[in-house]
Write a protein that holds these residues in place. Structure first.
Motif, PDB file in Angstrom:
ATOM      1  N   ASN A 219       0.860  -1.178   0.000  1.00 35.28           N
ATOM      2  CA  ASN A 219       0.000   0.000   0.000  1.00 35.28           C
ATOM      3  C   ASN A 219       0.901   1.234   0.000  1.00 35.28           C
ATOM      4  O   ASN A 219       1.619   1.481   0.972  1.00 35.28           O
ATOM      5  N   LEU A 220       0.879   1.969  -1.091  1.00 30.24           N
ATOM      6  CA  LEU A 220       1.832   3.059  -1.272  1.00 30.24           C
ATOM      7  C   LEU A 220       1.709   4.113  -0.173  1.00 30.24           C
ATOM      8  O   LEU A 220       2.717   4.545   0.403  1.00 30.24           O
ATOM      9  N   ILE A 221       0.495   4.533   0.117  1.00 30.36           N
ATOM     10  CA  ILE A 221       0.307   5.598   1.107  1.00 30.36           C
ATOM     11  C   ILE A 221       0.801   5.153   2.473  1.00 30.36           C
ATOM     12  O   ILE A 221       1.522   5.890   3.169  1.00 30.36           O
ATOM     13  N   ILE A 224       4.677   5.100   2.451  1.00 35.20           N
ATOM     14  CA  ILE A 224       5.261   6.446   2.493  1.00 35.20           C
ATOM     15  C   ILE A 224       5.146   7.024   3.901  1.00 35.20           C
ATOM     16  O   ILE A 224       6.101   7.623   4.429  1.00 35.20           O
ATOM     17  N   MET A 225       4.000   6.860   4.514  1.00 36.26           N
ATOM     18  CA  MET A 225       3.821   7.406   5.860  1.00 36.26           C
ATOM     19  C   MET A 225       4.720   6.676   6.867  1.00 36.26           C
ATOM     20  O   MET A 225       5.233   7.281   7.806  1.00 36.26           O
ATOM     21  N   LYS A 226       4.903   5.381   6.646  1.00 36.45           N
ATOM     22  CA  LYS A 226       5.784   4.618   7.526  1.00 36.45           C
ATOM     23  C   LYS A 226       7.220   5.130   7.428  1.00 36.45           C
ATOM     24  O   LYS A 226       7.931   5.236   8.430  1.00 36.45           O
ATOM     25  N   GLN A 227       7.632   5.483   6.201  1.00 34.62           N
ATOM     26  CA  GLN A 227       9.017   5.931   5.992  1.00 34.62           C
ATOM     27  C   GLN A 227       9.229   7.379   6.418  1.00 34.62           C
ATOM     28  O   GLN A 227      10.320   7.737   6.865  1.00 34.62           O
ATOM     29  N   THR A 228       8.204   8.225   6.255  1.00 37.48           N
ATOM     30  CA  THR A 228       8.414   9.669   6.443  1.00 37.48           C
ATOM     31  C   THR A 228       7.670  10.251   7.637  1.00 37.48           C
ATOM     32  O   THR A 228       8.022  11.338   8.108  1.00 37.48           O
ATOM     33  N   SER A 241      -0.742   7.758 -14.946  1.00 39.46           N
ATOM     34  CA  SER A 241      -1.861   6.888 -14.573  1.00 39.46           C
ATOM     35  C   SER A 241      -2.790   7.663 -13.646  1.00 39.46           C
ATOM     36  O   SER A 241      -2.323   8.385 -12.767  1.00 39.46           O
ATOM     37  N   VAL A 242      -4.101   7.486 -13.821  1.00 38.35           N
ATOM     38  CA  VAL A 242      -5.032   8.167 -12.919  1.00 38.35           C
ATOM     39  C   VAL A 242      -4.858   7.668 -11.486  1.00 38.35           C
ATOM     40  O   VAL A 242      -5.131   8.393 -10.520  1.00 38.35           O
ATOM     41  N   ILE A 243      -4.390   6.435 -11.341  1.00 36.92           N
ATOM     42  CA  ILE A 243      -4.160   5.883 -10.000  1.00 36.92           C
ATOM     43  C   ILE A 243      -3.026   6.644  -9.316  1.00 36.92           C
ATOM     44  O   ILE A 243      -3.159   7.123  -8.186  1.00 36.92           O
ATOM     45  N   THR A 244      -1.888   6.760 -10.008  1.00 35.13           N
ATOM     46  CA  THR A 244      -0.743   7.430  -9.389  1.00 35.13           C
ATOM     47  C   THR A 244      -0.947   8.932  -9.294  1.00 35.13           C
ATOM     48  O   THR A 244      -0.411   9.581  -8.393  1.00 35.13           O
ATOM     49  N   GLN A 245      -1.750   9.501 -10.177  1.00 34.76           N
ATOM     50  CA  GLN A 245      -2.023  10.939 -10.081  1.00 34.76           C
ATOM     51  C   GLN A 245      -2.763  11.254  -8.784  1.00 34.76           C
ATOM     52  O   GLN A 245      -2.459  12.250  -8.111  1.00 34.76           O
ATOM     53  N   GLU A 246      -3.735  10.407  -8.418  1.00 33.80           N
ATOM     54  CA  GLU A 246      -4.425  10.650  -7.155  1.00 33.80           C
ATOM     55  C   GLU A 246      -3.545  10.272  -5.971  1.00 33.80           C
ATOM     56  O   GLU A 246      -3.543  10.968  -4.951  1.00 33.80           O
ATOM     57  N   GLN A 247      -2.779   9.202  -6.105  1.00 31.60           N
ATOM     58  CA  GLN A 247      -1.864   8.830  -5.023  1.00 31.60           C
ATOM     59  C   GLN A 247      -0.877   9.956  -4.728  1.00 31.60           C
ATOM     60  O   GLN A 247      -0.517  10.189  -3.560  1.00 31.60           O
ATOM     61  N   ALA A 248      -0.456  10.669  -5.767  1.00 31.53           N
ATOM     62  CA  ALA A 248       0.509  11.749  -5.581  1.00 31.53           C
ATOM     63  C   ALA A 248       0.003  12.782  -4.584  1.00 31.53           C
ATOM     64  O   ALA A 248       0.766  13.317  -3.768  1.00 31.53           O
ATOM     65  N   ASN A 250      -1.961  12.257  -2.113  1.00 34.47           N
ATOM     66  CA  ASN A 250      -2.135  11.697  -0.783  1.00 34.47           C
ATOM     67  C   ASN A 250      -0.834  11.253  -0.121  1.00 34.47           C
ATOM     68  O   ASN A 250      -0.846  10.877   1.055  1.00 34.47           O
ATOM     69  N   ILE A 251       0.275  11.293  -0.860  1.00 36.44           N
ATOM     70  CA  ILE A 251       1.561  10.971  -0.231  1.00 36.44           C
ATOM     71  C   ILE A 251       2.384  12.233   0.025  1.00 36.44           C
ATOM     72  O   ILE A 251       3.452  12.164   0.639  1.00 36.44           O
ATOM     73  N   ALA A 252       1.877  13.387  -0.435  1.00 38.81           N
ATOM     74  CA  ALA A 252       2.577  14.646  -0.172  1.00 38.81           C
ATOM     75  C   ALA A 252       2.260  15.127   1.237  1.00 38.81           C
ATOM     76  O   ALA A 252       1.133  14.985   1.723  1.00 38.81           O
ATOM     77  N   ARG A 253       3.244  15.703   1.888  1.00 42.57           N
ATOM     78  CA  ARG A 253       3.013  16.319   3.192  1.00 42.57           C
ATOM     79  C   ARG A 253       2.216  17.608   2.998  1.00 42.57           C
ATOM     80  O   ARG A 253       2.095  18.117   1.870  1.00 42.57           O
ATOM     81  N   LYS A 254       1.656  18.133   4.066  1.00 40.70           N
ATOM     82  CA  LYS A 254       1.013  19.437   3.969  1.00 40.70           C
ATOM     83  C   LYS A 254       2.035  20.462   3.489  1.00 40.70           C
ATOM     84  O   LYS A 254       3.203  20.424   3.865  1.00 40.70           O
ATOM     85  N   ASN A 255       1.578  21.367   2.648  1.00 34.97           N
ATOM     86  CA  ASN A 255       2.438  22.379   2.020  1.00 34.97           C
ATOM     87  C   ASN A 255       3.421  21.758   1.035  1.00 34.97           C
ATOM     88  O   ASN A 255       4.412  22.377   0.665  1.00 34.97           O
ATOM     89  N   GLY A 256       3.127  20.533   0.604  1.00 31.87           N
ATOM     90  CA  GLY A 256       3.998  19.852  -0.349  1.00 31.87           C
ATOM     91  C   GLY A 256       3.738  20.279  -1.782  1.00 31.87           C
ATOM     92  O   GLY A 256       2.803  21.031  -2.082  1.00 31.87           O
ATOM     93  N   SER A 257       4.589  19.773  -2.670  1.00 28.56           N
ATOM     94  CA  SER A 257       4.538  20.139  -4.080  1.00 28.56           C
ATOM     95  C   SER A 257       4.423  18.882  -4.928  1.00 28.56           C
ATOM     96  O   SER A 257       5.158  17.916  -4.716  1.00 28.56           O
TER      97      SER A 257
END
Length: 352
Positions: A219-221, A224-228, A241-248, A250-257
């Motif tokens: 589970n990507l999200i 990522i949360m486990k690592q960061t 991919s529409v899958i990775t576009q939405e995942q992007a 949800n794996i960014a921190r607040k104020n992320g890019s």
């Protein structure tokens, strides 16, 4: 009229190797003897889909290198046999974006190899402004990777990455593999490469990723949360991919890019929670299209060449196949149908 060998797209899915006229150049053009041409992911739908190309017949190929064979009378200080790569996008001089120096955003642009004949031939004509001499230390094979590398360099610069940032690269095809290398150059402290194919993740690790995640098996999200703990500072989405576009999102921190580089050609329907993440997390979402800025072709090309010269961006480890012009049609079909495994496929037109 002298003839040359060219792989010509004559109809969707049909490539014929033909003897055609060597192009005649104008006073402001250069005739390039092509050495190597890379197959871009965009070449697959372009050659295989119904009405995929802008016109037929067409010689495709916009990622190529070669040597100067002939110059027009207005071309100065470009000796014959100079090794070069080519910036293939030709902006419309009347577009407001061209006038603003935003060449990649030009309306009605042409790309050599998509709107006019390109590098899957022994020779190609190129306007002088688009001919880019390469450093002496760079091989012509390396130079065939400059154009896609500059796309990744541009994407990292669009992300406003800061030294020490944690970066995730979603999709580890050639653009993602270059993005991993560029993230390191831009000062990322951690580079997490994400893909569903383990061989691509292994290569990303060799190219500088500090860790990898197989998102087919994990589970990507959650990973990522486990690592960061809070998410990554920068996400470079190259999978398209529409899958990775939405995942992007949800794996960014607040104020992320987040920078979208890959194209899915599908509608992106976001969950309410993802939209809320953009709002409440004050995310910055950018697109990155091509690599061109003023003065043409721009800083991303200058940066790419400089770091390739220093071997901090490498291309040859990414090459999975060397093929001939005669093999091109068969390979394009197999690549499009996913009946072969491949990474970067290079056509040896006039190899060193």
């Amino acid at each position: 009229m002298e003839k040359m060998k060219a792989a010509v797209l004559v109809a969707p899915g049909v490539i014929e190797v033909q003897e055609i006229d060597i192009p005649e150049i104008t006073a402001d053009e250069v005739l390039i003897k092509v050495s190597y041409t890379g197959i871009c992911g965009s070449d697959l739908p372009r050659t295989q889909n119904e009405n995929g190309a802008r016109k037929y017949p067409l010689v495709i190929g916009h990622e190529f290198s070669g040597t100067v064979a002939k110059v027009g009378e207005n071309v100065k200080n470009l000796p014959l046999n100079t090794p070069v790569c080519v910036a293939p996008l030709i902006p419309d001089p009347e577009s407001i974006y061209t006038k603003e120096g935003l060449y990649g955003l030009s309306d009605n642009y042409n790309i050599i190899g998509t709107g006019s004949n390109g590098g899957m031939a022994e020779y190609v004509k190129v306007p002088i402004e688009h001919v880019v001499p390469i450093p002496n230390s760079l091989s012509l094979l390396d130079a065939a990777g400059v154009e896609p590398a500059a796309i990744s360099f541009h994407a990292l610069r669009k992300s406003n990455i800061q030294a020490g940032d944690k970066v995730a690269v979603l999709g580890c095809g050639p653009i993602g593999q270059f993005a991993v290398q560029c993230a390191k150059i831009f000062g990322a402290s951690e580079i997490i490469a994400v893909d569903i194919f383990q061989d691509k993740l292994n290569l990303a690790k060799e190219l500088g990723a500090t860790s990898t995640i197989n998102s087919k098996e994990n589970n990507l999200i959650d990973e990522i949360m486990k690592q960061t703990g809070i998410g990554v500072d920068v996400v470079i989405e190259t999978a398209g991919s529409v899958i990775t576009q939405e995942q992007a999102l949800n794996i960014a921190r607040k104020n992320g890019s987040i920078v979208f580089v890959g194209i899915s050609h599908q509608d992106l329907h976001l969950k309410a929670s993802s939209v809320e993440k953009i709002l409440r997390g004050e995310l910055t979402v950018n697109g990155a299209w091509n690599s061109y800025t003023a003065p043409y072709p721009g800083r991303d090309w200058e940066g790419t060449l400089a770091f390739m010269d220093k071997k901090e961006i490498v291309f040859q480890p990414m090459i999975s196949h060397h093929i001939s012009l005669e093999e091109l049609g068969d390979y394009l079909t197999k690549m499009h149908n996913k009946t072969i495994e491949f990474n970067k496929v290079i056509v040896d037109v006039n190899p060193e």
